[in-house]
Enzyme design. Structure first.
Site, mmCIF file in Angstrom:
data_model
loop_
_atom_site.group_PDB
_atom_site.id
_atom_site.type_symbol
_atom_site.label_atom_id
_atom_site.label_comp_id
_atom_site.label_asym_id
_atom_site.label_seq_id
_atom_site.Cartn_x
_atom_site.Cartn_y
_atom_site.Cartn_z
ATOM 1 N N VAL A 154 0.816 -1.225 0.000
ATOM 2 C CA VAL A 154 0.000 0.000 0.000
ATOM 3 C C VAL A 154 0.849 1.275 0.000
ATOM 4 O O VAL A 154 0.310 2.374 -0.102
ATOM 5 C CB VAL A 154 -1.033 0.044 1.159
ATOM 6 N N TYR A 190 2.249 6.128 15.222
ATOM 7 C CA TYR A 190 1.023 5.326 15.109
ATOM 8 C C TYR A 190 -0.192 6.165 15.495
ATOM 9 O O TYR A 190 -1.212 6.169 14.789
ATOM 10 C CB TYR A 190 1.138 4.090 16.015
ATOM 11 N N ASN A 199 -7.435 -1.848 5.822
ATOM 12 C CA ASN A 199 -7.057 -2.420 7.109
ATOM 13 C C ASN A 199 -5.564 -2.675 7.270
ATOM 14 O O ASN A 199 -5.080 -2.838 8.389
ATOM 15 C CB ASN A 199 -7.864 -3.728 7.267
HETATM 16 N N1 LIG Z 1 -4.393 -5.735 16.918
HETATM 17 C C1 LIG Z 1 -4.746 -4.619 17.576
HETATM 18 O O1 LIG Z 1 -4.715 -4.558 18.812
HETATM 19 C C2 LIG Z 1 -5.231 -3.423 16.818
HETATM 20 C C3 LIG Z 1 -5.866 -2.392 17.539
HETATM 21 C C4 LIG Z 1 -6.337 -1.266 16.856
HETATM 22 C C5 LIG Z 1 -6.154 -1.179 15.489
HETATM 23 N N2 LIG Z 1 -5.526 -2.202 14.823
HETATM 24 C C6 LIG Z 1 -5.365 -2.039 13.372
HETATM 25 O O2 LIG Z 1 -5.969 -3.135 12.716
HETATM 26 C C7 LIG Z 1 -5.335 -3.347 11.451
HETATM 27 C C8 LIG Z 1 -5.002 -4.802 11.296
HETATM 28 O O3 LIG Z 1 -4.107 -5.172 12.326
HETATM 29 P P1 LIG Z 1 -3.924 -6.667 12.842
HETATM 30 O O4 LIG Z 1 -3.870 -6.595 14.314
HETATM 31 O O5 LIG Z 1 -4.876 -7.584 12.188
HETATM 32 O O6 LIG Z 1 -2.412 -6.906 12.339
HETATM 33 P P2 LIG Z 1 -1.716 -8.102 11.544
HETATM 34 O O7 LIG Z 1 -0.257 -7.819 11.678
HETATM 35 O O8 LIG Z 1 -2.251 -9.418 11.959
HETATM 36 O O9 LIG Z 1 -2.206 -7.829 10.023
HETATM 37 C C9 LIG Z 1 -1.781 -6.715 9.298
HETATM 38 C C10 LIG Z 1 -1.653 -7.110 7.839
HETATM 39 O O10 LIG Z 1 -1.269 -5.944 7.096
HETATM 40 C C11 LIG Z 1 -0.321 -6.347 6.133
HETATM 41 N N3 LIG Z 1 0.522 -5.231 5.721
HETATM 42 C C12 LIG Z 1 1.471 -4.586 6.456
HETATM 43 N N4 LIG Z 1 2.094 -3.677 5.705
HETATM 44 C C13 LIG Z 1 1.507 -3.707 4.488
HETATM 45 C C14 LIG Z 1 1.729 -3.003 3.281
HETATM 46 N N5 LIG Z 1 2.679 -2.069 3.167
HETATM 47 N N6 LIG Z 1 0.950 -3.301 2.201
HETATM 48 C C15 LIG Z 1 -0.003 -4.259 2.273
HETATM 49 N N7 LIG Z 1 -0.241 -4.983 3.401
HETATM 50 C C16 LIG Z 1 0.514 -4.700 4.485
HETATM 51 C C17 LIG Z 1 0.490 -7.430 6.828
HETATM 52 O O11 LIG Z 1 1.201 -8.255 5.876
HETATM 53 C C18 LIG Z 1 -0.584 -8.184 7.582
HETATM 54 O O12 LIG Z 1 -1.116 -9.264 6.822
HETATM 55 C C19 LIG Z 1 -4.134 -2.392 11.430
HETATM 56 O O13 LIG Z 1 -4.465 -1.228 10.707
HETATM 57 C C20 LIG Z 1 -3.927 -2.054 12.903
HETATM 58 O O14 LIG Z 1 -3.294 -0.818 13.096
HETATM 59 C C21 LIG Z 1 -5.073 -3.313 15.444
#
Ligand SMILES: NC(=O)c1ccc[n+]([C@@H]2O[C@H](COP(=O)([O-])OP(=O)(O)OC[C@H]3O[C@@H](n4cnc5c(N)ncnc54)[C@H](O)[C@@H]3O)[C@@H](O)[C@H]2O)c1
Length: 250
Positions: A64, A155, A90
């Site tokens: 992305v 972040y 996401n």
């Molecule tokens: N897990 C939490 O506690 C939490 C809390 C609030 C928000 N979030 C947000 O939720 C979203 C998903 O997080 P998650 O916990 O499922 O994390 P995760 O690490 O399990 O999944 C994130 C995915 O994004 C992909 N990714 C990373 N960089 C990328 C790039 N440059 N291009 C394309 N894909 C890319 C990764 O390969 C991975 O598959 C994120 O935006 C995160 O900030 C997570």
């Protein structure tokens, strides 16, 4: 089926919240594109899920941070499936470091993926949705888009940016049949939290009045609602799904 024949895109769909959202939407009759880094599990996951439900599940690799790749992703989705009905923006990474130790490139990397990446995907999707006169974009923010937390300067800046950019995009395209909303998850038990030690994990659990972390499926259900026609009068909202984290803080 709540999403019968809708064509949906989930960035970061190979893992955690994204993967749970892909499967939840397949259960409701949608066709799904998993978009993730080429090095991720995306291809394998799409093969496992394609054919398990009535809809198709495709993997299209994307970084992305590349406008060219993002534009090609949306064009490929349109040509393979025929429309871009919904997007879960996401893909994201974490960061945890004292601000005095954060280098420019570390800060920029988080912004480039978590904020500019969300804009790139939204912009490319909006071009198709505008022509269709319909569509729903859901951006993944965080409780850290509305509250600060030590050692997460990039972040929190990115996620706050996502919350307010969502409102602006919602205003801009409201009359063209396109809705844009964000979700603010509390701490969710995904690979993103794997690096934490037990003490930190317990600390995070205790921040939530429900005294547990969220499950990826609980965010997937919020995405399902917002992307579906059930949310037809919801735009510009930031839906907090956080076990009560923010309830006592405003
Ligand atoms: N897990 C939490 O506690 C939490 C809390 C609030 C928000 N979030 C947000 O939720 C979203 C998903 O997080 P998650 O916990 O499922 O994390 P995760 O690490 O399990 O999944 C994130 C995915 O994004 C992909 N990714 C990373 N960089 C990328 C790039 N440059 N291009 C394309 N894909 C890319 C990764 O390969 C991975 O598959 C994120 O935006 C995160 O900030 C997570």
């Amino acid at each position: 089926m709540r999403l019968q024949d809708k064509n949906l895109l989930v960035t970061g769909g190979a893992s955690g919240i994204g993967l749970a959202s892909v499967e939840r939407c397949l259960q409701e009759g949608a066709n799904l594109v998993i978009a993730d880094l080429a090095s991720s599990e995306g291809e394998k996951r799409a093969q496992e899920l394609d054919g398990k439900y009535s809809g198709r599940c495709l993997f299209i690799p994307v970084d992305v941070t590349s406008t060219e790749q993002v534009d090609a992703l949306l064009a490929k989705m349109q040509s393979e499936l025929g429309s871009v009905d919904g997007v879960f923006n996401n893909a994201g990474i974490g960061n945890l470091a004292p601000s005095t130790e954060v280098e420019d490139e570390d800060f920029q990397k988080v912004i480039d993926i978590n904020l500019t990446g969300v804009f790139r995907v939204a912009r490319a999707a909006l071009r198709f949705m505008q022509k269709q006169g319909s569509g729903s974009i859901v951006n993944c923010a965080s409780i850290l888009g509305v509250f600060g937390q030590s050692q997460t300067a990039a972040y929190t800046a990115a996620k706050a940016g996502v919350v307010n950019m969502t409102r602006t995009l919602a205003l801009e395209y409201a009359q063209q049949g396109v809705r844009v909303n964000s979700i603010g998850p509390g701490y969710i038990d995904t690979p993103l939290l794997e690096a934490l030690d037990d003490d930190m994990r317990q600390f995070l659990i205790n921040l939530h009045p429900m005294k547990r972390l969220g499950r990826p499926e609980e965010i997937a259900n919020a995405f399902l609602f917002l992307v579906s026609d059930e949310a037809s009068f919801v735009t510009g909202a930031n839906l907090l799904v956080d076990g009560g984290f923010t309830a006592g803080k405003s």
